[in-house]
Design a protein around this motif. Structure first.
Motif, PDB file in Angstrom:
ATOM      1  N   GLY A  66     100.896  19.881  21.926  1.00 14.04           N
ATOM      2  CA  GLY A  66     101.550  21.146  21.602  1.00 14.04           C
ATOM      3  C   GLY A  66     100.629  22.348  21.630  1.00 14.04           C
ATOM      4  O   GLY A  66     101.008  23.428  22.050  1.00 14.04           O
ATOM      5  N   LEU A  67      99.365  22.185  21.224  1.00 15.64           N
ATOM      6  CA  LEU A  67      98.414  23.289  21.159  1.00 15.64           C
ATOM      7  C   LEU A  67      97.572  23.421  22.433  1.00 15.64           C
ATOM      8  O   LEU A  67      97.315  24.515  22.906  1.00 15.64           O
ATOM      9  CB  LEU A  67      97.489  23.099  19.953  1.00 15.64           C
ATOM     10  N   ILE A  68      97.149  22.291  22.976  1.00 13.63           N
ATOM     11  CA  ILE A  68      96.246  22.267  24.133  1.00 13.63           C
ATOM     12  C   ILE A  68      97.038  21.986  25.404  1.00 13.63           C
ATOM     13  O   ILE A  68      97.823  21.043  25.461  1.00 13.63           O
ATOM     14  CB  ILE A  68      95.153  21.183  23.960  1.00 13.63           C
ATOM     15  N   LYS A  69      96.815  22.828  26.421  1.00 17.63           N
ATOM     16  CA  LYS A  69      97.442  22.633  27.727  1.00 17.63           C
ATOM     17  C   LYS A  69      96.636  21.658  28.575  1.00 17.63           C
ATOM     18  O   LYS A  69      97.185  20.868  29.333  1.00 17.63           O
ATOM     19  CB  LYS A  69      97.547  23.980  28.443  1.00 17.63           C
ATOM     20  N   ASP A  70      95.278  21.729  28.441  1.00 20.31           N
ATOM     21  CA  ASP A  70      94.414  20.893  29.262  1.00 20.31           C
ATOM     22  C   ASP A  70      92.997  20.940  28.710  1.00 20.31           C
ATOM     23  O   ASP A  70      92.609  21.897  28.043  1.00 20.31           O
ATOM     24  CB  ASP A  70      94.418  21.383  30.714  1.00 20.31           C
ATOM     25  N   VAL A  71      92.224  19.909  29.012  1.00 20.32           N
ATOM     26  CA  VAL A  71      90.788  19.875  28.753  1.00 20.32           C
ATOM     27  C   VAL A  71      90.138  19.639  30.103  1.00 20.32           C
ATOM     28  O   VAL A  71      90.533  18.728  30.829  1.00 20.32           O
ATOM     29  CB  VAL A  71      90.410  18.768  27.748  1.00 20.32           C
ATOM     30  N   SER A  72      89.157  20.472  30.445  1.00 21.88           N
ATOM     31  CA  SER A  72      88.592  20.444  31.798  1.00 21.88           C
ATOM     32  C   SER A  72      87.075  20.376  31.781  1.00 21.88           C
ATOM     33  O   SER A  72      86.429  20.793  30.813  1.00 21.88           O
ATOM     34  CB  SER A  72      88.991  21.720  32.552  1.00 21.88           C
TER      35      SER A  72
END
Length: 172
Positions: A66-72
């Motif tokens: 819900g809070l994070i769209k992606d980790v890159s």
């Protein structure tokens, strides 16, 4: 001192990550003299930051909630040159992880390690003080914020955007 600045900026989001490029062209008046010139100094500063999406690499939404769209994976570099007596010639590489938040527009926070090399053309400050004219700095932490928020409530095609970089001490 008067300084004119022209900035060229590009940001895009693709299925595999992001690209952010900023190039500044700076021209100072004679209060910031170039080497033996009364015409003023010129400087070019370039910055690139890119990411490779964790969701793209895994072919899933593993890095979304819900809070994070992606980790890159995040990477990039800075380079500059200024024709004053000091003759700065920064070269910086960075790498680490970036968190993209689930908001309208874009908001990301990158936690990076950086390594910088530069140049000091003032012999009394650098070489005369027993330091290198081409210093290599300690690896240090960088916290970077990249943001773009549409201002839809205005009814106009306006947006609030920017880039903020916090650099921790990197040595002498």
């Amino acid at each position: 001192m008067k300084k004119n600045v022209v900035s060229l900026t590009h940001f895009d989001v693709t299925k595999w990550g992001t690209n952010f490029v900023n190039i500044d062209l700076l021209k100072s008046n004679s209060a910031d003299p170039a080497n033996a010139s009364t015409m003023g100094a010129s400087e070019v500063y370039g910055l690139y930051r890119g990411t490779i999406s964790g969701n793209y690499l895994t072919g899933s939404k593993t890095f979304s909630n819900g809070l994070i769209k992606d980790v890159s994976l995040a990477f990039g570099g800075d380079i500059n040159n200024k024709n004053t007596e000091f003759n700065a010639q920064k070269k910086l590489i960075v790498g680490g992880v970036q968190f993209d938040f689930n908001v309208p527009g874009n908001f990301s926070v990158a936690l990076l390690a950086g390594k910088e090399w530069n140049h000091c053309g003032v012999n009394a400050i650098c070489v005369g003080a027993g330091k290198s004219s081409n210093p290599e700095f300690n690896t240090n932490a960088h916290i970077e914020f990249n943001y773009m928020q549409p201002l839809a409530f205005t009814g106009l095609p306006l947006k609030f955007s920017g880039y903020t970089n916090i650099v921790t001490p990197k040595g002498k």
